[in-house]
Every structure is written in structure tokens, then in C-alpha cells.
Design a protein around this motif. Structure first.
Motif, PDB file in Angstrom:
ATOM      1  N   GLU B 217      -2.530  -9.096  15.253  1.00  0.00           N
ATOM      2  CA  GLU B 217      -2.068  -7.749  15.605  1.00  0.00           C
ATOM      3  C   GLU B 217      -1.053  -7.840  16.739  1.00  0.00           C
ATOM      4  O   GLU B 217      -0.915  -8.885  17.379  1.00  0.00           O
ATOM      5  N   ALA B 218      -0.347  -6.736  16.959  1.00  0.00           N
ATOM      6  CA  ALA B 218       0.603  -6.648  18.066  1.00  0.00           C
ATOM      7  C   ALA B 218      -0.158  -6.746  19.375  1.00  0.00           C
ATOM      8  O   ALA B 218      -1.151  -6.038  19.570  1.00  0.00           O
ATOM      9  N   GLU B 219       0.303  -7.625  20.261  1.00  0.00           N
ATOM     10  CA  GLU B 219      -0.393  -7.816  21.532  1.00  0.00           C
ATOM     11  C   GLU B 219       0.349  -7.157  22.689  1.00  0.00           C
ATOM     12  O   GLU B 219       0.021  -7.383  23.853  1.00  0.00           O
ATOM     13  N   ASP B 220       1.332  -6.365  22.358  1.00  0.00           N
ATOM     14  CA  ASP B 220       2.041  -5.599  23.385  1.00  0.00           C
ATOM     15  C   ASP B 220       2.714  -4.424  22.668  1.00  0.00           C
ATOM     16  O   ASP B 220       2.620  -4.304  21.448  1.00  0.00           O
ATOM     17  N   ASP B 221       3.350  -3.561  23.437  1.00  0.00           N
ATOM     18  CA  ASP B 221       3.974  -2.373  22.847  1.00  0.00           C
ATOM     19  C   ASP B 221       5.400  -2.692  22.397  1.00  0.00           C
ATOM     20  O   ASP B 221       6.382  -2.194  22.928  1.00  0.00           O
ATOM     21  N   TRP B 222       5.494  -3.568  21.412  1.00  0.00           N
ATOM     22  CA  TRP B 222       6.808  -3.966  20.894  1.00  0.00           C
ATOM     23  C   TRP B 222       7.586  -2.742  20.413  1.00  0.00           C
ATOM     24  O   TRP B 222       6.984  -1.736  20.013  1.00  0.00           O
ATOM     25  N   ASP B 223       8.913  -2.839  20.423  1.00  0.00           N
ATOM     26  CA  ASP B 223       9.745  -1.672  20.076  1.00  0.00           C
ATOM     27  C   ASP B 223       9.480  -1.191  18.655  1.00  0.00           C
ATOM     28  O   ASP B 223       9.563   0.006  18.369  1.00  0.00           O
ATOM     29  N   ILE B 224       9.203  -2.134  17.770  1.00  0.00           N
ATOM     30  CA  ILE B 224       8.791  -1.794  16.402  1.00  0.00           C
ATOM     31  C   ILE B 224       7.538  -2.599  16.099  1.00  0.00           C
ATOM     32  O   ILE B 224       7.458  -3.786  16.449  1.00  0.00           O
ATOM     33  N   VAL B 225       6.563  -1.969  15.463  1.00  0.00           N
ATOM     34  CA  VAL B 225       5.381  -2.687  14.975  1.00  0.00           C
ATOM     35  C   VAL B 225       5.212  -2.303  13.519  1.00  0.00           C
ATOM     36  O   VAL B 225       5.096  -1.110  13.188  1.00  0.00           O
ATOM     37  N   THR B 226       5.217  -3.293  12.638  1.00  0.00           N
ATOM     38  CA  THR B 226       5.134  -3.006  11.209  1.00  0.00           C
ATOM     39  C   THR B 226       4.530  -4.227  10.507  1.00  0.00           C
ATOM     40  O   THR B 226       4.116  -5.176  11.179  1.00  0.00           O
ATOM     41  N   ASP B 227       4.452  -4.191   9.178  1.00  0.00           N
ATOM     42  CA  ASP B 227       3.832  -5.327   8.494  1.00  0.00           C
ATOM     43  C   ASP B 227       4.727  -5.945   7.423  1.00  0.00           C
ATOM     44  O   ASP B 227       4.238  -6.674   6.561  1.00  0.00           O
ATOM     45  N   SER B 228       6.014  -5.644   7.479  1.00  0.00           N
ATOM     46  CA  SER B 228       6.921  -6.257   6.510  1.00  0.00           C
ATOM     47  C   SER B 228       8.359  -6.092   6.998  1.00  0.00           C
ATOM     48  O   SER B 228       8.638  -5.259   7.870  1.00  0.00           O
ATOM     49  N   ILE B 229       9.260  -6.865   6.398  1.00  0.00           N
ATOM     50  CA  ILE B 229      10.682  -6.711   6.743  1.00  0.00           C
ATOM     51  C   ILE B 229      11.184  -5.374   6.194  1.00  0.00           C
ATOM     52  O   ILE B 229      12.041  -4.720   6.803  1.00  0.00           O
ATOM     53  N   GLU B 230      10.641  -4.967   5.077  1.00  0.00           N
ATOM     54  CA  GLU B 230      10.962  -3.621   4.566  1.00  0.00           C
ATOM     55  C   GLU B 230      10.548  -2.559   5.587  1.00  0.00           C
ATOM     56  O   GLU B 230      11.267  -1.572   5.798  1.00  0.00           O
ATOM     57  N   GLY B 231       9.402  -2.755   6.212  1.00  0.00           N
ATOM     58  CA  GLY B 231       8.965  -1.817   7.246  1.00  0.00           C
ATOM     59  C   GLY B 231       9.920  -1.801   8.427  1.00  0.00           C
ATOM     60  O   GLY B 231      10.220  -0.740   8.992  1.00  0.00           O
ATOM     61  N   ALA B 232      10.433  -2.980   8.801  1.00  0.00           N
ATOM     62  CA  ALA B 232      11.421  -3.029   9.878  1.00  0.00           C
ATOM     63  C   ALA B 232      12.687  -2.281   9.455  1.00  0.00           C
ATOM     64  O   ALA B 232      13.289  -1.540  10.250  1.00  0.00           O
ATOM     65  N   ALA B 233      13.078  -2.456   8.196  1.00  0.00           N
ATOM     66  CA  ALA B 233      14.261  -1.736   7.694  1.00  0.00           C
ATOM     67  C   ALA B 233      14.016  -0.231   7.708  1.00  0.00           C
ATOM     68  O   ALA B 233      14.915   0.548   8.066  1.00  0.00           O
ATOM     69  N   ASP B 234      12.816   0.196   7.355  1.00  0.00           N
ATOM     70  CA  ASP B 234      12.496   1.634   7.419  1.00  0.00           C
ATOM     71  C   ASP B 234      12.691   2.154   8.846  1.00  0.00           C
ATOM     72  O   ASP B 234      13.274   3.222   9.058  1.00  0.00           O
ATOM     73  N   ALA B 235      12.197   1.390   9.807  1.00  0.00           N
ATOM     74  CA  ALA B 235      12.285   1.834  11.203  1.00  0.00           C
ATOM     75  C   ALA B 235      13.727   1.838  11.698  1.00  0.00           C
ATOM     76  O   ALA B 235      14.118   2.693  12.488  1.00  0.00           O
ATOM     77  N   LEU B 236      14.509   0.874  11.233  1.00  0.00           N
ATOM     78  CA  LEU B 236      15.859   0.705  11.764  1.00  0.00           C
ATOM     79  C   LEU B 236      16.894   1.543  11.038  1.00  0.00           C
ATOM     80  O   LEU B 236      17.842   2.049  11.646  1.00  0.00           O
ATOM     81  N   CYS B 237      16.740   1.642   9.720  1.00  0.00           N
ATOM     82  CA  CYS B 237      17.809   2.232   8.909  1.00  0.00           C
ATOM     83  C   CYS B 237      17.477   3.675   8.516  1.00  0.00           C
ATOM     84  O   CYS B 237      18.312   4.355   7.915  1.00  0.00           O
ATOM     85  N   GLY B 238      16.305   4.125   8.838  1.00  0.00           N
ATOM     86  CA  GLY B 238      15.946   5.514   8.581  1.00  0.00           C
ATOM     87  C   GLY B 238      15.733   5.803   7.110  1.00  0.00           C
ATOM     88  O   GLY B 238      15.821   4.932   6.274  1.00  0.00           O
TER      89      GLY B 238
END
Lengths: 238, 238
Positions: B217-238
Motif C-alpha cells: 500500500e501507499a506509505e505516504d500521501d503521494w500525489d497520485i495513488v492508484t493501482d495501474s498505469i491506466e489509473g495514473a492516466a485517468d488522474a493525469l489526463c482527466g
């Protein structure tokens, strides 16, 4: 030659892939028009700007100055010559913006079609004295489809220092004879061959402008001699 | 967060983008079958192989051994443990070939779709302890669409040494807060944040296998927390 024994194809950028001179002249002239600056010989200014690189890079290679990235050398040279060529009244932001013209250089018309054909068979990358950040920005701006970027920044040495050729060979798996350098500059190919790389010469007779007096022809029996990146793709991809 | 203030998105590779463990187990098992080697616990062998990296990289970082690229460290570790796990009768070529399994790691199913979405807006690159040559080969083999490759080789230091974070920031234009590191390893994000980068955590609860006991699990309050690169794209690309 074919690509069958080649693992990576790397490219000089200024002159070989992009037409730096026309692009910088156009951006400088456009800035002058916006700022109402008249009477500047934009071609001579651009040539003088570019002419400042080699001595600055040589000082770095000789250890006379600490490692300094190309972006900073360009900006310093602009500061030195702006007054001399009559570029008066530019703000710091104007000069920073003009310096960024080097991040926005456009490819020769044959470059992207040729790069895409070669990339379809073999990974392609830059091998340039330009800064890493500049090369990444230029790739994005101009649609240059690199698989990787190798810059003088990676080795803290400028061509023709041996460190940049040897450093690239080491990063790319250590087998120099499986790396092909594509360049419009004979000195670059001479050094690549000295360190064991294969060589492809692209003849660009106007990359330094209408009065170009060097690199007008192949000065050795390079493995490929042609006049465009498409020509290199013809030789490599059959 | 959005990409509006981000200039580059860089990715840890092993675990974050590719499923190294399943791929190496499969290649090792296939080699065993070809060679008629029986009775090997391929999972335990693969875990032991991977477990050798960290101590070897730490020795390099501590200056106890000269710079050695990851490819060579992996090969040496294979030599050390092959007998212990019952991999008998392998030729040098067999072992070289097995070591190259690390050049052919396959992405998690979400990786390429997510990378392509992020790449459409911002340049993407590796930021990995893997060797440059390995990362370039893997990109080609597995269709990873990097714009550039940054490897421990570029800095002659392994994560978490400061040199690799600071070196990457310098190459990428010097503004740490405009660089986003995407990683499945909390220690990597902790170091990226220490040096001023933005952070995106991808939770990969089986990247070390079914008994994974860290990075669950995330051990700090990272700017994005997700479980896939697609999830990172969702957060970044809207």
C-alpha cells in the motif's frame, strides 16, 4: 549495407535531421518584427550565434571551463552578440524565448519519413551536442520519433571528445560495429569510425547557408553516402 | 493533479510497468524443459536471482566495487545460484540466453494503454536501475513507447543513490517539481519526493509473487495513488 548486423541507428541532429539555420533566422526575424527592431541582418546574426558554439564547446572539452550544457552556452553567446548585431531593447524574457528557438527546430522534409522507416526495423536515437532537455522538447515539437535520446549532457563532453563516442557505445551494449551513426558532418563520422562504429553520410549542401564551404561532399568512403534520411532508409531497409 | 505543470513523466520499470517475475519464471522453466532439467523450484530460483540485485547494487553505490551495469550483476548472480537450485548442465550460451530474459519482460495489461494516453500529452521515459541496453531492448520487444530512456547506467549509480535522482532532474531541465515519477515502490517515491519530484504510486500487490510482504500500500500521501498505469492516466489526463 543492411540493418541485419546493426542494433542501433543514431543520428546527429543539427544539420543532419533539422534545418537549424532557416528556423532560427525565421524566429529571430519574427521577434524583431514584434519588437519593432529594424536594420538587422538576421542571416549574419544567426551565423554568428551558431559560430560561437564550437569555441565554447572546445573550452569545455579542454577543461578550461566546467561542464556547461549547450542551452546555457547558446544563451551566453546570444548575450554577447545581441548588441553587436543591433538587437536592442530585448527583455530577459525575449532573449530566453529566442534561445528556445533551438528547441523548436523543424526537420528537413525527408527526415521524418526516413526515420519512421528505419525505426520500423531498428531502434533510433539522437547523438547530439544539444542538451537532453532541448532534444526532448524538439522531438515533441517537431514529431521526431526517437526511441531514446543521447546528448552531450549524458557524457559531460562534446563531440569530438572520445568520451561521448565511447560512452554511447558502452550504453548501447558495447559492440561499436553494431551501431550506425548517421551524420551530415564528416568530422563526426571520422570520429565514429575511429571508435569502431559504422557510418552513413547525408550530404546537406545548404545546412550552413548559401555560402557553405565545408561538408559539401563525403570526405571518406563512409559505409553509406546519400543526400537524405530517406536515402539512408533506402540503403538500410532495401 | 493534472499534467498542466508537468514537463516529463518518468517510470520505474520492474514491477511498475513490467511483470518481471512471471516472465523470468516462464523463461527459466522453458529452458529447463528444453534441457531436460527436472526438480527445480522455478519460483524460488527466480526470487533468489532477483534477491541478489539489491546487495550487489548497494556494493556499487557504497564504492566497494567499481561501476558495474545491471546486466553484468544479473549474470554473475545467475552463475552463483544456478548450482544451488539444481540448474545443471547449462552451457555459457544457455546462461547468457537466460540472462537475456530480463530484456524481454512483458508489461502488465494496463501498462501500454496507460503509457500511450500519458505520452499523447507529455513525454515519457524510463527511470530504472536496469541497463540502458536492456531497457532499449525491452522497449522494442514489448512495445513500450518511451520517448527517452534514463538508466542507472547514465549516472553510474543505482537508486536510491542521490546521484540518479539529481542527475535525472538536471538532464530534464532542472525543475524537479515539473517531473513526475510513477513507481510501485515506496522507497523510490520517497527519494523522488526528497529531491523535489512529484510522485504517483501504483499498487502492485503481486509484483514480488503471492507472498509479497512489502509495497502492499501507499506509505505516504503521494500525489497520485492508484493501482495501474491506466489509473495514473485517468488522474493525469482527466
Amino acid at each position: 549495407m543492411s540493418l541485419s548486423n546493426i542494433t542501433y541507428v543514431i543520428f546527429d541532429v543539427y544539420g543532419t535531421v533539422v534545418d537549424w539555420r532557416s528556423c532560427v533566422i525565421a524566429e529571430a526575424r519574427a521577434l524583431g518584427e514584434r519588437k519593432g527592431i529594424e536594420g538587422v541582418d538576421w542571416e549574419a546574426f544567426t551565423d554568428a550565434w551558431k559560430d560561437g558554439y564550437r569555441p565554447a564547446m572546445d573550452e569545455v572539452n579542454a577543461g578550461k571551463r566546467a561542464w556547461t550544457t549547450n542551452d546555457v552556452l547558446q544563451r551566453q553567446r546570444l548575450e554577447e552578440i545581441a548588441g553587436e548585431f543591433g538587437l536592442q531593447g530585448l527583455s530577459e524574457a525575449d532573449k530566453d524565448g529566442l534561445n528556445r528557438a533551438w528547441h523548436r527546430l523543424a526537420p528537413w522534409p525527408d527526415a521524418i519519413p526516413g526515420l519512421l522507416r528505419i525505426k520500423a526495423e531498428t531502434p533510433i536515437g539522437t547523438f547530439s551536442n544539444g542538451s537532453f532537455h532541448l532534444l526532448a522538447n524538439m522531438a515533441r515539437h517537431s514529431g521526431l520519433p526517437w526511441d531514446f535520446i543521447l546528448s552531450a549532457d549524458n557524457f559531460r563532453a562534446y563531440k569530438p571528445a572520445p568520451e561521448i563516442y565511447l560512452g554511447a557505445i558502452e550504453l548501447l551494449g558495447g559492440e561499436a560495429e553494431r551501431i550506425l551513426l548517421v551524420a551530415a558532418h564528416n568530422y563526426d563520422l571520422m570520429n565514429a569510425r575511429k571508435h569502431g562504429m559504422k557510418t552513413a553520410y547525408i550530404c546537406r549542401q545548404t545546412m550552413f547557408g548559401p555560402n557553405q564551404d565545408r561538408d559539401l561532399e563525403a570526405e571518406d568512403d563512409w559505409d553509406i553516402v546519400t543526400d537524405s534520411i530517406e536515402g539512408a532508409a533506402d540503403a538500410l531497409c532495401g
